[in-house]
Each structure stands twice: as structure tokens, then as C-alpha cells.
Design a protein around this motif. Structure first.
Motif, PDB file in Angstrom:
ATOM      1  N   PRO A  50       0.840  -1.193   0.000  1.00 38.08           N
ATOM      2  CA  PRO A  50       0.000   0.000   0.000  1.00 38.08           C
ATOM      3  C   PRO A  50       0.879   1.248   0.000  1.00 38.08           C
ATOM      4  CG  PRO A  50      -0.014  -1.031   2.164  1.00 38.08           C
ATOM      5  CD  PRO A  50       0.738  -1.938   1.244  1.00 38.08           C
ATOM      6  N   LEU A  51       0.461   2.255  -0.727  1.00 35.57           N
ATOM      7  CA  LEU A  51       1.186   3.513  -0.772  1.00 35.57           C
ATOM      8  C   LEU A  51       0.747   4.373   0.404  1.00 35.57           C
ATOM      9  CD1 LEU A  51       0.925   4.305  -4.554  1.00 35.57           C
ATOM     10  CD2 LEU A  51       2.888   3.432  -3.340  1.00 35.57           C
ATOM     11  N   THR A  52       1.720   4.916   1.083  1.00 36.01           N
ATOM     12  CA  THR A  52       1.370   5.823   2.169  1.00 36.01           C
ATOM     13  C   THR A  52       1.376   7.234   1.608  1.00 36.01           C
ATOM     14  OG1 THR A  52       3.687   5.931   2.786  1.00 36.01           O
ATOM     15  CG2 THR A  52       2.325   4.378   4.006  1.00 36.01           C
ATOM     16  N   PRO A  53       0.278   7.917   1.762  1.00 38.59           N
ATOM     17  CA  PRO A  53       0.228   9.275   1.211  1.00 38.59           C
ATOM     18  C   PRO A  53       1.193  10.191   1.952  1.00 38.59           C
ATOM     19  CG  PRO A  53      -1.670   8.877   2.589  1.00 38.59           C
ATOM     20  CD  PRO A  53      -0.919   7.577   2.502  1.00 38.59           C
ATOM     21  N   TYR A  54       1.739  11.139   1.253  1.00 40.93           N
ATOM     22  CA  TYR A  54       2.622  12.128   1.844  1.00 40.93           C
ATOM     23  C   TYR A  54       1.749  13.100   2.620  1.00 40.93           C
ATOM     24  CZ  TYR A  54       5.815  16.030   2.296  1.00 40.93           C
ATOM     25  OH  TYR A  54       6.578  17.044   2.792  1.00 40.93           O
ATOM     26  N   ILE A  55       1.980  13.156   3.883  1.00 35.97           N
ATOM     27  CA  ILE A  55       1.187  14.044   4.730  1.00 35.97           C
ATOM     28  C   ILE A  55       2.072  15.213   5.115  1.00 35.97           C
ATOM     29  CG2 ILE A  55      -0.071  14.258   6.897  1.00 35.97           C
ATOM     30  CD1 ILE A  55      -0.525  11.218   6.738  1.00 35.97           C
ATOM     31  N   GLN A  56       1.633  16.393   4.752  1.00 35.86           N
ATOM     32  CA  GLN A  56       2.407  17.581   5.063  1.00 35.86           C
ATOM     33  C   GLN A  56       1.881  18.164   6.368  1.00 35.86           C
ATOM     34  OE1 GLN A  56       2.341  20.615   2.105  1.00 35.86           O
ATOM     35  NE2 GLN A  56       3.718  21.950   3.229  1.00 35.86           N
ATOM     36  N   THR A  57       2.783  18.375   7.272  1.00 36.52           N
ATOM     37  CA  THR A  57       2.406  18.996   8.535  1.00 36.52           C
ATOM     38  C   THR A  57       3.186  20.283   8.681  1.00 36.52           C
ATOM     39  OG1 THR A  57       4.111  17.779   9.711  1.00 36.52           O
ATOM     40  CG2 THR A  57       1.924  16.786   9.664  1.00 36.52           C
ATOM     41  N   ASP A  58       2.589  21.214   9.334  1.00 40.21           N
ATOM     42  CA  ASP A  58       3.265  22.482   9.586  1.00 40.21           C
ATOM     43  C   ASP A  58       4.016  22.372  10.899  1.00 40.21           C
ATOM     44  OD1 ASP A  58       2.284  23.654   7.303  1.00 40.21           O
ATOM     45  OD2 ASP A  58       0.477  24.382   8.288  1.00 40.21           O
ATOM     46  N   ILE A  59       5.313  22.279  10.794  1.00 38.49           N
ATOM     47  CA  ILE A  59       6.157  22.209  11.981  1.00 38.49           C
ATOM     48  C   ILE A  59       6.830  23.557  12.120  1.00 38.49           C
ATOM     49  CG2 ILE A  59       8.138  21.102  13.048  1.00 38.49           C
ATOM     50  CD1 ILE A  59       7.466  18.622  11.375  1.00 38.49           C
ATOM     51  N   GLN A  60       6.656  24.143  13.267  1.00 44.41           N
ATOM     52  CA  GLN A  60       7.246  25.442  13.496  1.00 44.41           C
ATOM     53  C   GLN A  60       8.377  25.297  14.501  1.00 44.41           C
ATOM     54  OE1 GLN A  60       4.038  27.851  14.839  1.00 44.41           O
ATOM     55  NE2 GLN A  60       3.214  28.174  12.800  1.00 44.41           N
ATOM     56  N   VAL A  61       9.519  25.781  14.123  1.00 46.28           N
ATOM     57  CA  VAL A  61      10.656  25.771  15.027  1.00 46.28           C
ATOM     58  C   VAL A  61      10.608  27.084  15.790  1.00 46.28           C
ATOM     59  CG1 VAL A  61      13.164  25.695  15.199  1.00 46.28           C
ATOM     60  CG2 VAL A  61      11.990  24.382  13.428  1.00 46.28           C
ATOM     61  N   THR A  62      10.550  26.975  17.098  1.00 52.45           N
ATOM     62  CA  THR A  62      10.452  28.195  17.888  1.00 52.45           C
ATOM     63  C   THR A  62      11.800  28.509  18.508  1.00 52.45           C
ATOM     64  OG1 THR A  62       9.744  26.960  19.810  1.00 52.45           O
ATOM     65  CG2 THR A  62       8.020  27.869  18.416  1.00 52.45           C
ATOM     66  N   LYS A  63      12.196  29.726  18.378  1.00 56.64           N
ATOM     67  CA  LYS A  63      13.416  30.217  19.011  1.00 56.64           C
ATOM     68  C   LYS A  63      12.995  30.918  20.290  1.00 56.64           C
ATOM     69  CE  LYS A  63      15.751  31.060  14.645  1.00 56.64           C
ATOM     70  NZ  LYS A  63      16.302  32.060  13.753  1.00 56.64           N
ATOM     71  N   PRO A  64      13.897  30.997  21.257  1.00 53.02           N
ATOM     72  CA  PRO A  64      13.542  31.753  22.454  1.00 53.02           C
ATOM     73  C   PRO A  64      13.190  33.174  22.067  1.00 53.02           C
ATOM     74  CG  PRO A  64      15.618  30.603  22.765  1.00 53.02           C
ATOM     75  CD  PRO A  64      15.220  30.424  21.339  1.00 53.02           C
ATOM     76  N   LYS A  65      12.072  33.649  22.570  1.00 51.91           N
ATOM     77  CA  LYS A  65      11.643  34.996  22.226  1.00 51.91           C
ATOM     78  C   LYS A  65      12.447  36.002  23.032  1.00 51.91           C
ATOM     79  CE  LYS A  65       6.988  33.657  21.056  1.00 51.91           C
ATOM     80  NZ  LYS A  65       5.572  33.760  21.350  1.00 51.91           N
ATOM     81  N   PRO A  66      12.968  37.009  22.349  1.00 51.88           N
ATOM     82  CA  PRO A  66      13.692  38.029  23.091  1.00 51.88           C
ATOM     83  C   PRO A  66      12.739  38.795  23.996  1.00 51.88           C
ATOM     84  CG  PRO A  66      13.751  38.479  20.721  1.00 51.88           C
ATOM     85  CD  PRO A  66      12.986  37.215  20.931  1.00 51.88           C
ATOM     86  N   ILE A  67      13.237  39.194  25.148  1.00 50.10           N
ATOM     87  CA  ILE A  67      12.371  39.898  26.071  1.00 50.10           C
ATOM     88  C   ILE A  67      12.290  41.385  25.736  1.00 50.10           C
ATOM     89  CG2 ILE A  67      12.713  38.301  27.970  1.00 50.10           C
ATOM     90  CD1 ILE A  67      14.715  40.382  29.099  1.00 50.10           C
ATOM     91  N   CYS A  98      15.807  36.323  34.032  1.00 44.10           N
ATOM     92  CA  CYS A  98      16.049  37.723  33.672  1.00 44.10           C
ATOM     93  C   CYS A  98      15.718  38.651  34.844  1.00 44.10           C
ATOM     94  CB  CYS A  98      15.249  38.095  32.431  1.00 44.10           C
ATOM     95  SG  CYS A  98      16.054  39.387  31.510  1.00 44.10           S
ATOM     96  N   GLY A  99      14.672  38.347  35.560  1.00 46.82           N
ATOM     97  CA  GLY A  99      14.304  39.170  36.710  1.00 46.82           C
ATOM     98  C   GLY A  99      15.372  39.148  37.794  1.00 46.82           C
ATOM     99  N   LEU A 100      15.883  37.966  38.107  1.00 45.23           N
ATOM    100  CA  LEU A 100      16.924  37.856  39.128  1.00 45.23           C
ATOM    101  C   LEU A 100      18.240  38.453  38.645  1.00 45.23           C
ATOM    102  CD1 LEU A 100      16.173  34.273  40.518  1.00 45.23           C
ATOM    103  CD2 LEU A 100      15.656  36.477  41.587  1.00 45.23           C
ATOM    104  N   SER A 101      18.514  38.324  37.354  1.00 45.20           N
ATOM    105  CA  SER A 101      19.728  38.941  36.794  1.00 45.20           C
ATOM    106  C   SER A 101      19.665  40.455  36.928  1.00 45.20           C
ATOM    107  CB  SER A 101      19.894  38.561  35.321  1.00 45.20           C
ATOM    108  OG  SER A 101      20.185  37.201  35.190  1.00 45.20           O
ATOM    109  N   GLN A 102      18.510  41.029  36.670  1.00 44.13           N
ATOM    110  CA  GLN A 102      18.355  42.476  36.820  1.00 44.13           C
ATOM    111  C   GLN A 102      18.497  42.877  38.286  1.00 44.13           C
ATOM    112  OE1 GLN A 102      15.032  44.280  34.738  1.00 44.13           O
ATOM    113  NE2 GLN A 102      15.114  42.673  33.198  1.00 44.13           N
ATOM    114  N   GLU A 103      17.957  42.047  39.177  1.00 41.79           N
ATOM    115  CA  GLU A 103      18.095  42.327  40.608  1.00 41.79           C
ATOM    116  C   GLU A 103      19.565  42.315  41.006  1.00 41.79           C
ATOM    117  OE1 GLU A 103      16.474  40.530  44.848  1.00 41.79           O
ATOM    118  OE2 GLU A 103      15.534  39.867  42.979  1.00 41.79           O
ATOM    119  N   MET A 104      20.349  41.356  40.487  1.00 39.44           N
ATOM    120  CA  MET A 104      21.786  41.309  40.764  1.00 39.44           C
ATOM    121  C   MET A 104      22.473  42.569  40.236  1.00 39.44           C
ATOM    122  SD  MET A 104      22.971  37.395  40.082  1.00 39.44           S
ATOM    123  CE  MET A 104      21.616  36.427  39.482  1.00 39.44           C
ATOM    124  N   PHE A 105      22.075  42.985  39.031  1.00 35.38           N
ATOM    125  CA  PHE A 105      22.663  44.187  38.448  1.00 35.38           C
ATOM    126  C   PHE A 105      22.426  45.396  39.350  1.00 35.38           C
ATOM    127  CE2 PHE A 105      21.931  48.113  36.075  1.00 35.38           C
ATOM    128  CZ  PHE A 105      23.178  48.301  35.500  1.00 35.38           C
TER     129      PHE A 105
END
Length: 163
Positions: A28-45, A111-118
Motif C-alpha cells: 500500500p502507498l502511504t500518502p505524503y502528509i504535510q504537517t506544519d512544523i514550526q521551530v520556535t526560538k527563544p523569544k527576546p524579552i 532575567c528578573g533575578l539577573s536584573q536584581e543582581m545588576f
């Protein structure tokens, strides 16, 4: 059927007639299923249009606002790229001020604790210093404001900072 004993157990191989039937059985042929995969990068604050304070500008320059930033060479991490020596200095200041609070290496990733240290570092060492001296010392250590190498850093902070 032929039987072969292996270390893992009993394996059976198909006979020649079974092999021929397997070759000609339509698969049996397996149909090509396209999925939307999103690579997420850490969002800058921070975004460049929201830089209103010195610490925001430092965060933008040090890590582009990425709280997961890590500099392996210097063992600096977090949004403000805090090294272990700065962490020890902040904890030394807290001990000197008879404060029970202490920061850990893991706190540098927050980030909050880093700012507190600063702010603890800044309020202790640079109560009356200019923003240039503060930024250049943050980059270059206790005598950073005297180092020519920190002039470029200060220029980058000024460009990022909207006064």
C-alpha cells in the motif's frame, strides 16, 4: 521453512516460494502528509523600540534579549551574561549588608533575578556614577571605565538606548 539459531533467539527465513510471493505483493502507498512544523526560538524579552533604561540597553547588547544566552568561553549566561565572579561579588555585597538573600548560578538564567543582581551591584559600587561608567564597568570589570576596549561597548549601548 529454514530455521537459524542466533544469540537473540529463533529467526525463521521464508522459503524461495514465499520470497517470490513477498516480492510481487503490492504494497500500500502511504500518502505524503504535510504537517506544519514550526521551530520556535527563544523569544527576546526586549525589542529595540522598547529600550528605555540602561539595564534594558545592556540586556539588548549582552544577549539580544535572550534569557537562554550562554557564552561557553566566559561561562556567562542569561540576559545580562553574568559570570560566576559577578555572582560572587553580588553575594559578597549582600553579606556585607547583612542581607540573608543569596543568589545561585542557576539564578543567572532568570532575567528578573539577573536584573536584581545588576541593581545590587550598581547601587553598591556606582551610586553616583554616570551611565557610561556603569556600562563600561559592567563590561570590563572594576576598572572597565578606564579601558579603551570598553569604549566600543559603550557606543553600542548608546545606539541601542532611547533616552
Amino acid at each position: 521453512m529454514k530455521h537459524i539459531f542466533l544469540l537473540m533467539g529463533l529467526v525463521t527465513l521464508p522459503t524461495k516460494q514465499e520470497q517470490k510471493s513477498l516480492l510481487h505483493t503490492p504494497q500500500p502507498l502511504t500518502p505524503y502528509i504535510q504537517t506544519d512544523i514550526q521551530v520556535t526560538k527563544p523569544k527576546p524579552i526586549l525589542k529595540t523600540n522598547k529600550v528605555k533604561t540602561l539595564v534594558d540597553a545592556l540586556i539588548l547588547i549582552e544577549s539580544s534579549g535572550n534569557p537562554k544566552a550562554f557564552n561557553k568561553k566566559e561561562n556567562a549566561c542569561g540576559c545580562l551574561q553574568i559570570r560566576p565572579i559577578m555572582l560572587r561579588e553580588v553575594n559578597r555585597i549582600l553579606r556585607k549588608q547583612n542581607d540573608d538573600k543569596r543568589f545561585t548560578k542557576e539564578d543567572r538564567w532568570s532575567c528578573g533575578l539577573s536584573q536584581e543582581m545588576f541593581y545590587i551591584w550598581r547601587n553598591y559600587h556606582h551610586k553616583d556614577s554616570s551611565n557610561e561608567v556603569i556600562a563600561r564597568n559592567w563590561n570590563g570589570g572594576p576598572r572597565g571605565y578606564k579601558k579603551q576596549s570598553t569604549e566600543h561597548y559603550w557606543n553600542k549601548v548608546q545606539k541601542a538606548w532611547v533616552n
